[in-house]
Design a protein around this motif. Sequence first.
Motif, PDB file in Angstrom:
ATOM      1  N   ASP A  56       0.960  -1.338  -0.109  1.00 42.72           N
ATOM      2  CA  ASP A  56      -0.038  -0.003  -0.143  1.00 42.72           C
ATOM      3  C   ASP A  56       0.915   1.333   0.026  1.00 42.72           C
ATOM      4  N   GLY A  57       0.002   2.280  -0.143  1.00 45.37           N
ATOM      5  CA  GLY A  57       0.863   3.859  -0.034  1.00 45.37           C
ATOM      6  C   GLY A  57       1.932   3.811   0.895  1.00 45.37           C
ATOM      7  N   VAL A  58       1.602   3.580   2.358  1.00 50.43           N
ATOM      8  CA  VAL A  58       2.890   3.895   3.365  1.00 50.43           C
ATOM      9  C   VAL A  58       3.617   2.732   3.140  1.00 50.43           C
ATOM     10  N   GLU A  59       3.391   1.503   2.899  1.00 47.35           N
ATOM     11  CA  GLU A  59       4.372   0.415   2.955  1.00 47.35           C
ATOM     12  C   GLU A  59       5.522   0.668   1.810  1.00 47.35           C
ATOM     13  N   TRP A  70       3.281   5.042  10.270  1.00 48.31           N
ATOM     14  CA  TRP A  70       4.423   4.617   9.924  1.00 48.31           C
ATOM     15  C   TRP A  70       4.980   3.319  10.470  1.00 48.31           C
ATOM     16  N   ALA A  71       4.713   3.442  11.747  1.00 44.88           N
ATOM     17  CA  ALA A  71       5.132   2.106  12.747  1.00 44.88           C
ATOM     18  C   ALA A  71       4.100   0.699  12.309  1.00 44.88           C
ATOM     19  N   ASP A  72       2.852   1.323  12.217  1.00 48.54           N
ATOM     20  CA  ASP A  72       1.916   0.115  11.810  1.00 48.54           C
ATOM     21  C   ASP A  72       2.303  -0.493  10.488  1.00 48.54           C
ATOM     22  N   ALA A  73       2.767   0.225   9.349  1.00 44.98           N
ATOM     23  CA  ALA A  73       3.281  -0.261   8.125  1.00 44.98           C
ATOM     24  C   ALA A  73       4.327  -1.212   8.230  1.00 44.98           C
ATOM     25  N   ALA A  74       5.183  -0.577   9.223  1.00 50.68           N
ATOM     26  CA  ALA A  74       6.418  -1.747   9.571  1.00 50.68           C
ATOM     27  C   ALA A  74       5.960  -3.123  10.035  1.00 50.68           C
ATOM     28  N   ASP A  75       5.024  -2.843  11.019  1.00 45.98           N
ATOM     29  CA  ASP A  75       4.566  -3.941  11.651  1.00 45.98           C
ATOM     30  C   ASP A  75       3.960  -4.968  10.557  1.00 45.98           C
ATOM     31  N   ARG A  76       3.258  -4.506   9.730  1.00 43.99           N
ATOM     32  CA  ARG A  76       2.574  -5.266   8.744  1.00 43.99           C
ATOM     33  C   ARG A  76       3.856  -5.785   7.515  1.00 43.99           C
ATOM     34  N   LEU A  77       4.587  -5.270   7.531  1.00 42.79           N
ATOM     35  CA  LEU A  77       5.818  -5.685   6.525  1.00 42.79           C
ATOM     36  C   LEU A  77       6.649  -6.636   7.208  1.00 42.79           C
ATOM     37  N   ARG A  78       6.682  -6.364   8.679  1.00 47.85           N
ATOM     38  CA  ARG A  78       7.559  -7.856   9.220  1.00 47.85           C
ATOM     39  C   ARG A  78       6.806  -8.949   9.418  1.00 47.85           C
ATOM     40  N   ALA A  79       5.407  -8.579   9.387  1.00 45.44           N
ATOM     41  CA  ALA A  79       4.473  -9.963   9.454  1.00 45.44           C
ATOM     42  C   ALA A  79       4.690 -10.759   8.178  1.00 45.44           C
ATOM     43  N   ARG A  80       4.915  -9.966   7.008  1.00 47.74           N
ATOM     44  CA  ARG A  80       5.134 -10.945   5.863  1.00 47.74           C
ATOM     45  C   ARG A  80       6.657 -11.080   5.715  1.00 47.74           C
ATOM     46  N   GLY A  81       7.298 -10.981   6.447  1.00 49.93           N
ATOM     47  CA  GLY A  81       8.835 -11.309   6.478  1.00 49.93           C
ATOM     48  C   GLY A  81       9.526 -10.493   5.361  1.00 49.93           C
ATOM     49  N   LEU A  82       9.133  -9.049   5.284  1.00 48.70           N
ATOM     50  CA  LEU A  82       9.908  -8.173   4.596  1.00 48.70           C
ATOM     51  C   LEU A  82      10.702  -6.964   5.003  1.00 48.70           C
ATOM     52  N   LEU A  83      10.430  -6.946   6.479  1.00 47.26           N
ATOM     53  CA  LEU A  83      11.283  -6.025   7.012  1.00 47.26           C
ATOM     54  C   LEU A  83      11.845  -6.891   8.403  1.00 47.26           C
ATOM     55  N   ASP A  84      13.151  -6.366   8.950  1.00 48.83           N
ATOM     56  CA  ASP A  84      13.609  -7.168  10.086  1.00 48.83           C
ATOM     57  C   ASP A  84      13.329  -6.083  11.332  1.00 48.83           C
ATOM     58  N   ALA A  85      13.661  -6.518  12.379  1.00 48.17           N
ATOM     59  CA  ALA A  85      13.584  -5.911  13.515  1.00 48.17           C
ATOM     60  C   ALA A  85      14.112  -4.503  13.577  1.00 48.17           C
TER      61      ALA A  85
END
Length: 283
Positions: free
Chosen positions: A173-176, A200-215
Amino acid sequence: MDERGLVERELWRVLEAVHAVVYFTAGSKEAYGELGLRGFWTGYFASRSAALGTPGPRLVTALFHGFAPRMVEKALPGAWAVADPARVLDARARLACAALAAHVTDASALAGAADRLAGVLAGLDVAGRPLAAAHLDVPAPADPLGRVWHAATVLREHRGDGHVAALVAAQVDGVEAHRLHRAALVERQREFRGWTDQEWADAADRLRARGLLDAAGEPTERGRDLRAGIERSTDLSAATALRALDDAALRGLLDALGPLARSVADGGAVPYPNAMGVARPGG
C-alpha cells in the motif's frame, strides 16, 4: 539488465528531471500562488491533477498512491474553488519552459528530441494508465522546449501508472511502499507524504509480519527481492512506451536530453534527494 535496459533506465531519470522542474524550480510557489494555490503541496496536487479536470481527494490519492489521504484533502477539492484547471495547466507549462530555458545548450538537438518524442506519443498505448492518458489529452505547446517538457510529463506519468500497478499487484500500500526502502532513507518520506508516526509504525509491523522487514526496520532478503521485482515489473511495463525506438534512436534521445537534465540537477532546479525518491540523472 542488458544494455538497452540500462539506457532506458537512465532516460527515465532524465525525463523525470525535465518534468519535475514545475515543482521545485525557483518561482514555482509564486507562480501557483498567483492563482490562489497557497503552499508547495497545494500547488503540487493541483498542478499534477489538473489534467483530470477537477478531481477530488479520493481519486488523486488513488492515482498518486504514496500520499496519506488527509494530506491530499488539505489541497483538494479546495484548489478548484480558487483556480480553474485550464489556468493551472497553462501556468504549469509556462513555468516549465521558463525553468528549462536556462539549461538548453543545443537548440538543434532539442528540436530533434521534440520531434522524436512526438512520434513516441503518437503511438503511445495508455490503456490502464489514467494519468498518462489525461496528460496526453493536454495540447502540447508549439515550441520545441514546451513539446519536450510535455512529452516528458506524459511519459513520466506513463511509467508512474505502471509502477502503481506493480505495487498494487505486490499488495504494497501507499505507506508500505516507502517503508520498503532502507531505514536510513525513509524517515523524510514519512513527513513528505503526510503519514503519522503511528501509521509509519503500523506499516512496518505489517511488513515484518510478511517477512519483508527485520526488527531494525531494514528490508530482509525477501523484502529486497520483492522491491527488486516491483522495479523489474515497472521497467518492463514502461519499456512498451519506447519500443518504437530502435537502439540507436533511443541512445540518440538520451544523448540529446541528458545534458539538459544534468544541468537542471546541477543548477538545483530539481534537488536531489527529493520527495519523489528518484535517482539523479547521470548518478
